[in-house]
Design a protein around this motif. Structure first.
Motif, PDB file in Angstrom:
ATOM      1  N   LYS A  75      45.708  16.683   2.762  1.00  0.00           N
ATOM      2  CA  LYS A  75      44.806  16.774   1.609  1.00  0.00           C
ATOM      3  C   LYS A  75      43.456  16.225   2.043  1.00  0.00           C
ATOM      4  O   LYS A  75      43.402  15.218   2.766  1.00  0.00           O
ATOM      5  CB  LYS A  75      45.357  15.931   0.457  1.00  0.00           C
ATOM      6  CG  LYS A  75      46.768  16.302   0.017  1.00  0.00           C
ATOM      7  CD  LYS A  75      46.806  17.573  -0.772  1.00  0.00           C
ATOM      8  CE  LYS A  75      46.250  17.370  -2.173  1.00  0.00           C
ATOM      9  NZ  LYS A  75      46.255  18.678  -2.914  1.00  0.00           N
ATOM     10  N   LYS A  76      42.356  16.843   1.578  1.00  0.00           N
ATOM     11  CA  LYS A  76      41.066  16.445   2.157  1.00  0.00           C
ATOM     12  C   LYS A  76      39.910  16.315   1.168  1.00  0.00           C
ATOM     13  O   LYS A  76      38.747  16.319   1.569  1.00  0.00           O
ATOM     14  CB  LYS A  76      40.689  17.409   3.269  1.00  0.00           C
ATOM     15  CG  LYS A  76      40.456  18.839   2.812  1.00  0.00           C
ATOM     16  CD  LYS A  76      39.835  19.664   3.933  1.00  0.00           C
ATOM     17  CE  LYS A  76      39.446  21.042   3.459  1.00  0.00           C
ATOM     18  NZ  LYS A  76      38.863  21.890   4.474  1.00  0.00           N
ATOM     19  N   GLN A  77      40.215  16.173  -0.105  1.00  0.00           N
ATOM     20  CA  GLN A  77      39.101  16.021  -1.042  1.00  0.00           C
ATOM     21  C   GLN A  77      38.906  14.563  -1.429  1.00  0.00           C
ATOM     22  O   GLN A  77      39.792  13.948  -2.046  1.00  0.00           O
ATOM     23  CB  GLN A  77      39.347  16.854  -2.280  1.00  0.00           C
ATOM     24  CG  GLN A  77      39.171  18.338  -2.022  1.00  0.00           C
ATOM     25  CD  GLN A  77      39.479  19.132  -3.256  1.00  0.00           C
ATOM     26  OE1 GLN A  77      38.977  18.827  -4.324  1.00  0.00           O
ATOM     27  NE2 GLN A  77      40.336  20.116  -3.126  1.00  0.00           N
ATOM     28  N   SER A 115      41.366  13.810  12.375  1.00  0.00           N
ATOM     29  CA  SER A 115      40.827  12.642  11.684  1.00  0.00           C
ATOM     30  C   SER A 115      39.437  12.983  11.146  1.00  0.00           C
ATOM     31  O   SER A 115      39.065  14.166  11.108  1.00  0.00           O
ATOM     32  CB  SER A 115      40.800  11.429  12.622  1.00  0.00           C
ATOM     33  OG  SER A 115      40.475  10.266  11.887  1.00  0.00           O
ATOM     34  N   SER A 116      38.688  11.993  10.718  1.00  0.00           N
ATOM     35  CA  SER A 116      37.475  12.301   9.964  1.00  0.00           C
ATOM     36  C   SER A 116      36.435  11.201  10.120  1.00  0.00           C
ATOM     37  O   SER A 116      36.775  10.014  10.261  1.00  0.00           O
ATOM     38  CB  SER A 116      37.834  12.426   8.485  1.00  0.00           C
ATOM     39  OG  SER A 116      36.677  12.517   7.692  1.00  0.00           O
ATOM     40  N   ALA A 117      35.174  11.603  10.017  1.00  0.00           N
ATOM     41  CA  ALA A 117      34.080  10.620   9.942  1.00  0.00           C
ATOM     42  C   ALA A 117      34.205   9.773   8.683  1.00  0.00           C
ATOM     43  O   ALA A 117      33.570   8.724   8.582  1.00  0.00           O
ATOM     44  CB  ALA A 117      32.738  11.342   9.962  1.00  0.00           C
ATOM     45  N   ILE A 215      21.233  12.398   5.460  1.00  0.00           N
ATOM     46  CA  ILE A 215      21.354  13.066   6.760  1.00  0.00           C
ATOM     47  C   ILE A 215      22.814  13.089   7.196  1.00  0.00           C
ATOM     48  O   ILE A 215      23.520  12.082   7.113  1.00  0.00           O
ATOM     49  CB  ILE A 215      20.475  12.344   7.801  1.00  0.00           C
ATOM     50  CG1 ILE A 215      18.999  12.532   7.422  1.00  0.00           C
ATOM     51  CG2 ILE A 215      20.759  12.846   9.211  1.00  0.00           C
ATOM     52  CD1 ILE A 215      18.031  11.785   8.306  1.00  0.00           C
ATOM     53  N   ARG A 216      23.250  14.274   7.645  1.00  0.00           N
ATOM     54  CA  ARG A 216      24.624  14.444   8.129  1.00  0.00           C
ATOM     55  C   ARG A 216      24.600  15.193   9.459  1.00  0.00           C
ATOM     56  O   ARG A 216      23.629  15.857   9.796  1.00  0.00           O
ATOM     57  CB  ARG A 216      25.458  15.266   7.127  1.00  0.00           C
ATOM     58  CG  ARG A 216      25.676  14.603   5.791  1.00  0.00           C
ATOM     59  CD  ARG A 216      26.632  13.429   5.873  1.00  0.00           C
ATOM     60  NE  ARG A 216      26.833  12.812   4.559  1.00  0.00           N
ATOM     61  CZ  ARG A 216      26.050  11.854   4.053  1.00  0.00           C
ATOM     62  NH1 ARG A 216      25.013  11.399   4.737  1.00  0.00           N
ATOM     63  NH2 ARG A 216      26.296  11.354   2.860  1.00  0.00           N
ATOM     64  N   ASP A 217      25.736  15.132  10.134  1.00  0.00           N
ATOM     65  CA  ASP A 217      25.903  15.829  11.415  1.00  0.00           C
ATOM     66  C   ASP A 217      26.794  17.044  11.155  1.00  0.00           C
ATOM     67  O   ASP A 217      28.022  16.923  11.077  1.00  0.00           O
ATOM     68  CB  ASP A 217      26.550  14.858  12.411  1.00  0.00           C
ATOM     69  CG  ASP A 217      26.600  15.415  13.825  1.00  0.00           C
ATOM     70  OD1 ASP A 217      26.580  16.651  13.977  1.00  0.00           O
ATOM     71  OD2 ASP A 217      26.678  14.601  14.765  1.00  0.00           O
ATOM     72  N   SER A 253      18.923  16.783   7.353  1.00  0.00           N
ATOM     73  CA  SER A 253      18.847  16.300   5.974  1.00  0.00           C
ATOM     74  C   SER A 253      19.261  17.415   5.016  1.00  0.00           C
ATOM     75  O   SER A 253      19.307  18.600   5.397  1.00  0.00           O
ATOM     76  CB  SER A 253      17.420  15.848   5.652  1.00  0.00           C
ATOM     77  OG  SER A 253      16.577  16.980   5.527  1.00  0.00           O
ATOM     78  N   VAL A 254      19.521  17.037   3.776  1.00  0.00           N
ATOM     79  CA  VAL A 254      19.877  18.052   2.769  1.00  0.00           C
ATOM     80  C   VAL A 254      18.746  19.085   2.652  1.00  0.00           C
ATOM     81  O   VAL A 254      19.009  20.295   2.598  1.00  0.00           O
ATOM     82  CB  VAL A 254      20.166  17.393   1.400  1.00  0.00           C
ATOM     83  CG1 VAL A 254      20.432  18.456   0.343  1.00  0.00           C
ATOM     84  CG2 VAL A 254      21.346  16.426   1.495  1.00  0.00           C
ATOM     85  N   LEU A 255      17.494  18.621   2.664  1.00  0.00           N
ATOM     86  CA  LEU A 255      16.371  19.575   2.536  1.00  0.00           C
ATOM     87  C   LEU A 255      16.287  20.497   3.749  1.00  0.00           C
ATOM     88  O   LEU A 255      15.948  21.677   3.613  1.00  0.00           O
ATOM     89  CB  LEU A 255      15.052  18.822   2.334  1.00  0.00           C
ATOM     90  CG  LEU A 255      14.900  18.107   0.985  1.00  0.00           C
ATOM     91  CD1 LEU A 255      13.524  17.445   0.883  1.00  0.00           C
ATOM     92  CD2 LEU A 255      15.113  19.065  -0.196  1.00  0.00           C
ATOM     93  N   ARG A 276      21.612  10.179  -7.301  1.00  0.00           N
ATOM     94  CA  ARG A 276      22.473   9.967  -6.135  1.00  0.00           C
ATOM     95  C   ARG A 276      23.939  10.146  -6.516  1.00  0.00           C
ATOM     96  O   ARG A 276      24.329   9.810  -7.638  1.00  0.00           O
ATOM     97  CB  ARG A 276      22.305   8.541  -5.623  1.00  0.00           C
ATOM     98  CG  ARG A 276      21.000   8.267  -4.927  1.00  0.00           C
ATOM     99  CD  ARG A 276      21.050   6.859  -4.355  1.00  0.00           C
ATOM    100  NE  ARG A 276      19.817   6.520  -3.627  1.00  0.00           N
ATOM    101  CZ  ARG A 276      19.718   5.502  -2.774  1.00  0.00           C
ATOM    102  NH1 ARG A 276      20.762   4.710  -2.571  1.00  0.00           N
ATOM    103  NH2 ARG A 276      18.578   5.242  -2.146  1.00  0.00           N
ATOM    104  N   ARG A 277      24.742  10.639  -5.589  1.00  0.00           N
ATOM    105  CA  ARG A 277      26.192  10.714  -5.776  1.00  0.00           C
ATOM    106  C   ARG A 277      26.779   9.391  -5.273  1.00  0.00           C
ATOM    107  O   ARG A 277      26.490   8.992  -4.142  1.00  0.00           O
ATOM    108  CB  ARG A 277      26.741  11.892  -4.971  1.00  0.00           C
ATOM    109  CG  ARG A 277      28.168  12.244  -5.266  1.00  0.00           C
ATOM    110  CD  ARG A 277      28.576  13.521  -4.550  1.00  0.00           C
ATOM    111  NE  ARG A 277      28.542  13.391  -3.091  1.00  0.00           N
ATOM    112  CZ  ARG A 277      28.932  14.336  -2.235  1.00  0.00           C
ATOM    113  NH1 ARG A 277      29.388  15.493  -2.704  1.00  0.00           N
ATOM    114  NH2 ARG A 277      28.875  14.155  -0.943  1.00  0.00           N
ATOM    115  N   PRO A 278      27.586   8.714  -6.106  1.00  0.00           N
ATOM    116  CA  PRO A 278      28.089   7.404  -5.686  1.00  0.00           C
ATOM    117  C   PRO A 278      28.825   7.489  -4.348  1.00  0.00           C
ATOM    118  O   PRO A 278      29.585   8.429  -4.107  1.00  0.00           O
ATOM    119  CB  PRO A 278      29.061   7.008  -6.806  1.00  0.00           C
ATOM    120  CG  PRO A 278      28.685   7.842  -7.975  1.00  0.00           C
ATOM    121  CD  PRO A 278      28.085   9.110  -7.428  1.00  0.00           C
TER     122      PRO A 278
END
Ligand code: WQD
Length: 326
Positions: A75-77, A115-117, A215-217, A253-255, A276-278
């Motif tokens: 499960k991954k959410q 696994s996951s970040a 910012i994400r990878d 970045s999201v933009l 912002r999302r918590p």
């Protein structure tokens, strides 16, 4: 000499199955089809069932001469895991333990783990390396970190050889029919807003980043699949256990993601900035030198490739009925 891929009918699992088949490995998939699609694993055989079903695992390992396992079924959410932690611990931890028991009793010692970040939580570093302390923020992330501990202890106790692969933000598809059917992450959520004639949402633009957005990878699922193949081959060649990030080592970045979506789709992507999302960290970008040095793996697909293939998959899913099972 067969690799068992759990979750092989899912988005990431199906890419791994296809990559392994393409490189001449023998594969059998196990999937409970809770979110997977049977037709995706072809021409590999599919065993429909759960990783919680010990008898089914024993039978599959024996009948297919399984010598290694890629364990992706989970499960991954993140949000759902906060609401329903017991389901996450059952599926992700009990499932892993059941699978490891089956491996141990059959003498299967090669194990690649999804696994996951999310194991890192809110890392306060420019590049997150594998020794950055894991402080996950959700039951989902906890199950992935605990899963790594379970494997570490099995390696010490009875010689399991494992590779824990910590995915960063997976996107794109190798072909339209393997696209991610879930609408949970930034890129598909933006596609959905665009299709609805709505403006894409940006969750906060007051982060301490150059343009104020997180910012994400982002890493292409075909690169994720290639990393699994490299890990499986290393285990086949006798490698010992290791934990690796799978990212590009580059932040977007999201933009910046929205800009690429605008280029690819030709749509107006002017966003609406909402709160912002918590729990969202400002920046999570992988250090990638360990997997480069250890497995000779580096991601090669860029953000444009991810968005373009995801968009092709999105449009194909919209224009035709879903792949049927069987
Ligand atoms: C990316 C960025 C949002 C939607 C999650 C899990 C992680 C892994 C991957 C499983 C964030 C922003 C998003 C939107 C936005 N999952 N965003 N508007 O949260 O980085 O990672 O998925 O292994 O464990 O936590 O991914 O795609 O949800 O968000 O501004 O409509 O986009 O705030 O900065 P996330 P995401």
């Amino acid at each position: 000499m067969t690799w068992l891929v759990t979750g092989g009918a899912g988005y990431i699992g199906a890419h791994v199955v296809r990559e392994m088949l393409g490189q001449g490995l023998r594969v059998v998939a196990v999937d409970d089809l809770s979110t997977g699609v049977a037709g995706r694993v072809r021409p590999a055989p599919l065993v429909v069932g759960s990783v919680l079903d010990r008898a089914l695992l024993d039978r599959t390992i024996a009948e297919h001469d399984v010598t290694g396992v890629v364990h992706i079924a989970a499960k991954k959410q993140v949000g759902e895991s906060v609401e329903d932690p017991l389901t996450y611990y059952r599926e992700n931890i009990s499932g892993l333990v059941t699978l490891l028991e089956a491996c141990r009793s059959a003498g299967v010692d090669r194990f690649v783990f999804s696994s996951s970040a999310a194991t890192y939580g809110l890392p306060d570093v420019d590049l997150v390396d594998e020794d950055t302390p894991g402080v996950p923020l959700s039951p989902y992330g906890e199950t992935k970190l605990v899963g790594e501990w379970v494997m570490r202890d099995c390696a010490a106790a009875f010689g399991l050889r494992y590779m824990a692969l910590r995915y960063f933000n997976v996107a794109g598809t190798a072909s339209p029919e393997l696209a991610d059917p879930g609408v949970f992450n930034l890129i598909p959520l933006v596609f959905r807003e665009l299709d609805a004639g709505a403006r894409p949402k940006v969750f906060g633009n007051d982060y301490p980043t150059p343009d104020g957005t997180c910012i994400r990878d982002y890493v292409h699922v075909a690169d994720i699949a290639a990393a699994h193949l490299a890990a499986a081959r290393a285990l086949d060649d006798g490698a010992g256990s290791a934990t690796y990030n799978i990212g590009r080592g580059e932040g977007s970045s999201v933009l910046e993601v929205l800009e690429v979506i605008g280029q690819v789709t030709g749509r107006d992507v002017t966003p609406q900035v909402v709160g912002r999302r918590p729990g969202d960290p400002a920046r999570v970008v992988a250090a990638v030198s360990r997997i480069r040095d250890g497995l000779g793996f580096s991601a090669t697909r860029d953000l444009h490739d991810m968005v373009a293939t995801a968009w092709a998959g999105w449009r194909a899913a919209r224009d035709r009925p879903p792949l049927s099972g069987g």
